[in-house]
Each structure stands twice: as structure tokens, then as C-alpha cells.
Design a protein around this motif. Sequence first.
Motif, PDB file in Angstrom:
ATOM      1  N   ASP A   1      -2.874  -8.435   0.485  1.00 19.06           N
ATOM      2  CA  ASP A   1      -4.139  -9.104   0.776  1.00 19.06           C
ATOM      3  C   ASP A   1      -4.303  -9.344   2.278  1.00 19.06           C
ATOM      4  O   ASP A   1      -5.403  -9.182   2.836  1.00 19.06           O
ATOM      5  N   LEU A   2      -3.203  -9.712   2.942  1.00 15.61           N
ATOM      6  CA  LEU A   2      -3.258  -9.941   4.392  1.00 15.61           C
ATOM      7  C   LEU A   2      -3.556  -8.638   5.138  1.00 15.61           C
ATOM      8  O   LEU A   2      -4.356  -8.627   6.088  1.00 15.61           O
ATOM      9  N   VAL A   3      -2.908  -7.544   4.732  1.00 22.02           N
ATOM     10  CA  VAL A   3      -3.134  -6.254   5.394  1.00 22.02           C
ATOM     11  C   VAL A   3      -4.554  -5.770   5.136  1.00 22.02           C
ATOM     12  O   VAL A   3      -5.213  -5.224   6.033  1.00 22.02           O
ATOM     13  N   VAL A   4      -5.058  -5.974   3.922  1.00 19.27           N
ATOM     14  CA  VAL A   4      -6.430  -5.575   3.603  1.00 19.27           C
ATOM     15  C   VAL A   4      -7.424  -6.340   4.472  1.00 19.27           C
ATOM     16  O   VAL A   4      -8.375  -5.755   5.030  1.00 19.27           O
ATOM     17  N   GLU A   5      -7.215  -7.639   4.617  1.00 21.36           N
ATOM     18  CA  GLU A   5      -8.097  -8.450   5.472  1.00 21.36           C
ATOM     19  C   GLU A   5      -8.052  -7.958   6.917  1.00 21.36           C
ATOM     20  O   GLU A   5      -9.085  -7.844   7.587  1.00 21.36           O
ATOM     21  N   MET A   6      -6.845  -7.631   7.401  1.00 20.58           N
ATOM     22  CA  MET A   6      -6.687  -7.103   8.761  1.00 20.58           C
ATOM     23  C   MET A   6      -7.436  -5.779   8.913  1.00 20.58           C
ATOM     24  O   MET A   6      -8.165  -5.569   9.902  1.00 20.58           O
ATOM     25  N   CYS A   7      -7.266  -4.872   7.947  1.00 18.65           N
ATOM     26  CA  CYS A   7      -7.931  -3.571   8.019  1.00 18.65           C
ATOM     27  C   CYS A   7      -9.448  -3.731   8.031  1.00 18.65           C
ATOM     28  O   CYS A   7     -10.154  -3.024   8.768  1.00 18.65           O
ATOM     29  N   GLN A   8      -9.962  -4.646   7.213  1.00 21.57           N
ATOM     30  CA  GLN A   8     -11.402  -4.832   7.154  1.00 21.57           C
ATOM     31  C   GLN A   8     -11.949  -5.326   8.482  1.00 21.57           C
ATOM     32  O   GLN A   8     -13.012  -4.882   8.944  1.00 21.57           O
ATOM     33  N   ARG A   9     -11.222  -6.227   9.141  1.00 21.29           N
ATOM     34  CA  ARG A   9     -11.660  -6.711  10.458  1.00 21.29           C
ATOM     35  C   ARG A   9     -11.655  -5.577  11.473  1.00 21.29           C
ATOM     36  O   ARG A   9     -12.564  -5.470  12.311  1.00 21.29           O
TER      37      ARG A   9
END
Length: 607
Positions: free
Chosen positions: A268-276
Motif C-alpha cells: 500500500d505504501l509503494v502504491v501510494e508512492m507510485c501514484q504520487r
Amino acid sequence: MKITDKLQQHKEGSPKPTFSFEYFVPKTTQGVQNLYDRMDRMYQSSLPQFIDITWNAGGNASKLSQSSTELVSTAQSVLGLETCMHLTCTNMPREQIDDALKEAYDSGCQNILALRGDPPAGPASSGDDNCEWEQCAGGFRYARDLVKYIRDSYGDHFAIGVAAYPEGHPEEPSDELNMRYLKEKVDAGATFLITQMFYDAQNFVEWCKAVRDYGIDVPIIPGIMPITTYAAFLRRAQWGNINIPQHFLDKLDPIKDDDELVRQFGTDLVVEMCQRVLNSGYVSHLHLYTMNLEKAPLIILDKLGLLPTEQDFTNDPVSLLPWRKSLAPNRRNEEVRPIFWQRRPYSYVARTSQWAIDEFPNGRFGDSSSPAFGDLDLVRYSLFRQSPKKALELWSTPKKIQDISQLVIDYLQGRLVCLPWSDTPLNHEVDTMLSHLLTLNKNFIITINSQPQINGIRSNDKVHGWGPKDGYVYQKQYLEFLLPRDKLPSLTAQLEGNEMMTYFAIDVNDKLYTNHPEESKANAVTWGIFPGREVLQPTIVEKVSFLAWKEEFYRILEDWKSIFIKDDDKESIDLVQHLIDDYVLVNIVDNDFVNNEDQIFNLLIRL
């Protein structure tokens, strides 16, 4: 195709971000075979723009060592995957670099990631600039020199990528110097950047702005490292001096002993980072460091909504034929293959890899005009793709013919992904004839390969379709099997004079039986009709190919038997020898493709 061209082509046609996967060279032969299967499976489920293979010269520590160039060649020519090859210049004399570049060029690879590599001694880093060490005699000191050499040697053939460091180079603290070195690599001929892993999205976005302000305008591809365990997460960040944002630690540290929760929250943290990062507008492509794992990168892509839709699969160019086209230069016009290698693409491509496409009619490989067709030395390494240990795990130690038939039944029902003679798992194409295949195997007629009858299904059909979506596809029912020798007279008697059902049957001693018309060289068993095109005939049955396949098939059985010889397993040895001595290899084509009855099954069940 070059990575830069693929990215630009996609950008012009769709706003949806794209992605790619990185793999490293496994240390064992079995690991390499398993990686090929994983790469193929991940491609089919996700359609990445490209894959890349990290650098390994091969042969340094073990006879089993595989080189990056071997993996790149197989990915391009057998799997049909657009591939990028890492190439370092550390400890690499110019002759070795030349050899690697030529192998990449010959395989059809058009993408190189040019790196300095780790110093011969010193900190373990993937850095590639400004480290004080002496280059190999006749080699290169910096990545920019390697980039320039590739560009001077091959002109515009390769898209050349270089490494970039959003959080600074471990060996160079100066941001100004790091940016200057990056610009020098681009000026030397680099056409895209792949960054080191990172977790600080804000810092990455600010770095991208600095890159653009410095006048570097090539595509920036962020390197994304999934989080699978807490220990690996910390270790990888430490290796690269990667900043870990506090909110990552706040989320993961309390659950660090629970790998499942770490994977879940870390994703979830990596997904949030990728989206930003994607929302910043500086990048439109993600490069996932898979660590040769499958689930973690695919879960990230799924949560980002980047996995392909049904329309994406419809437009996928690899579906233009029933088998995936090779990207090797001398195979790009290939449109016909013998059906015998339908489940063994590795050995077929290896067998024909050195032949020129213009030697064969209709852009086809495998014609009898080549004396090399029967030479199994070309594919000796791939006849039996599993290690002895893996073979025993997959297929155990069969003692009686019922055990062999049960292995095939398990394969047909999806409980096994491969058999000694079938490298690839089955798809839903066999569903319409599955019950008949199961019955034949229960009666100890061991099925090897098959396809159902199809009379004009639209080419965009999810199961049977291929080619342009506005056409129709056809198939003759086909079955290949091992038949007990004592049943062969009854079979040949029933097929004598039957013009609609043609067959070949052969034993280990090359005794051939057939009613195939002598003047006919090939029998098309799959074809497609499309507006504005000639009839495409992508799979055929022919005598010369069948004879070559027979040699390969019985060699596979001999290789399987050799595993039991090592363990002195007399029952299993005798069983496989029984298959070799007392069964014949048969294929039957029902040329009456408009008849909906399963005529091959009706014939065999009466034996």
C-alpha cells in the motif's frame, strides 16, 4: 523495437501509464528454466512494455552459470519479449563487450542499459561514475565512455539507458557533480534513464524537476522496489543509502515480525508512492525490480489499475498468430510452424535458430531442404528442461502405465503445469474435447498434443481467436498420442482408404505407417481468413517435421529414463523402456472440419 519508441508510441495512443519488469540471472540451470516460465506467465497476464536482464558474464563460478546474453536471446527469440540487456564495463575487456553487443544485436535486442558496475574492490554499489579505480586493460572507466562506444559502434540501432540517482550517488556527495555526470552520459548518446530505487516520492519529484531544469530531456523511468519483508526492506535501503520516510517506518516497524502484514502494508505504501510520482507529470512509466518474484509486482500494478483490460489483450500484437512470434531478426516473417512443437517452443526455436528465413517456402522454418532439421545437437540442452530433482518433484517415480496416464490426466485437469514432452501449461482450448481426452488416457492411449475442430469462429474469440479481429479462424481436429503397438494393426485397417482422416505412425526403430498422400508435403491444420490478406496457415502437419519430432520425442523419454537409472529405480526404468519399445507415436488429422462429431475419438475408442 527501442524502448524509447515503444514509450512514445504508447503515449500518443493512450494516457494510461506503462510498466516494465527487471529480472536477474539465476545461479542454476533449473532456476533459469523456471525464470523463463515466470517471465512468460507474467507477460501473458500483464503485457509489460519490456523486460530487462541484469548483467552476468556467465561461467565465472560454475559450469551451470548462464550469461545475460543467453537469457536475452531466449527472451527475444523464443518468448517474443522486448528485452533490454544490462551491460557493465567493470572487469570487462573491450573484446568481451564487443561479443556481448554482437550477441544482443544478433538476437534482435535493441535496448542496452549501460552501467559502470561495481568497482573490482570496495563498496558494493551499482554506481557508475567518478569512482577512483583503474579500468580493465582495453576497457572503459565510466558509463559515459561505454555509452559513447556503443553509439560509435552501432549508430542508432540501440536505445541506450543509463542509471540515475534521485538521492545522490553513494560515491559522490555533490548534487551538482552527479547532475553533470548524468548530463554527460546523455550527451554521449543515452536516450533514457532508469533510476535507483527510492521511497521518498517528494524528493523524487523535486529531483525530476532539477533534471529537466538542467536540460536533460530524455525519458525518466523510476525504479520501483516492492516491499516483501521488513529485513529485506531495510537491507536494500541501506545498500543504496536510500532515505526511508518516517511514515514508512511508523507503519512497518510495529508489524516487522509479521511478513504477511509487512507485505500488505508495504504494498500500500509503494502504491501510494507510485501514484504520487505518476501524478507529478514527470514520468509515465514504472520499472519494477521483481527480484525474480511474481506476486508482489503484479499486486502493485493491480492496485494502481495498470494491469491490462480486455481491450488491451485484444490489441496485443503477440496474438496475431496462435503462437507468439519471435522478435529475432531472422524470424520476424515466420508465419508457419509444425504443430508437433506446439507445447515445446524452446526446442523448436533452438532447432531452427541458425536458419535463414528465405530458405523456406511461405516464410516457414523446418523444411526438408535443410539437412540440419534432423540434428538434435542444436537443442540438446533443452530436450529435457527439468533438472532430475525437479522432474522427480513434478512426476515422481511412475511404476506402471496407469501412473503415466494419471500424469497426463493431472496435466489435462490443470494439476500439473508441464509434462516431460510438454513445456507449457494447457489453456481452455481443450475444454470441448477434454472428456474424450480423459477417457483415452484412462484406456492407456497416452495423449501428447491436440486441437479441436473449428469451423469459422470469429478471430476475436477469447479462447480460439488469433490474428486481426475482423476475420474468421478454422481448425481441423488433430490428435497426437502414444498407442500400444498391438493396437496399431486395427487402427491402420480402419484408416486404410479413409481420405478424410490422414495419419502418421512411427516406432522407435523408424518403421513408418501412413496414408498421407505422397505428393502432399504439408497439411494445413489451422488457418485464418482476414480482409485484405492472403489465407494465413500458421500450423501444419508434414512428414519431414514429424520424423524430426519423433527423434526428439524418443530422446525425451530416454532422458527421463536416465533419471531413474541414477537412482537404480528398476520399475520406473522398465516402465519408460516399455513406452519406448512397445508404443508407437501417432498423429491423426480429421480433414472434415465442418463435421461436429469427434471422429478421431470415435475411431480410437473402438480399438
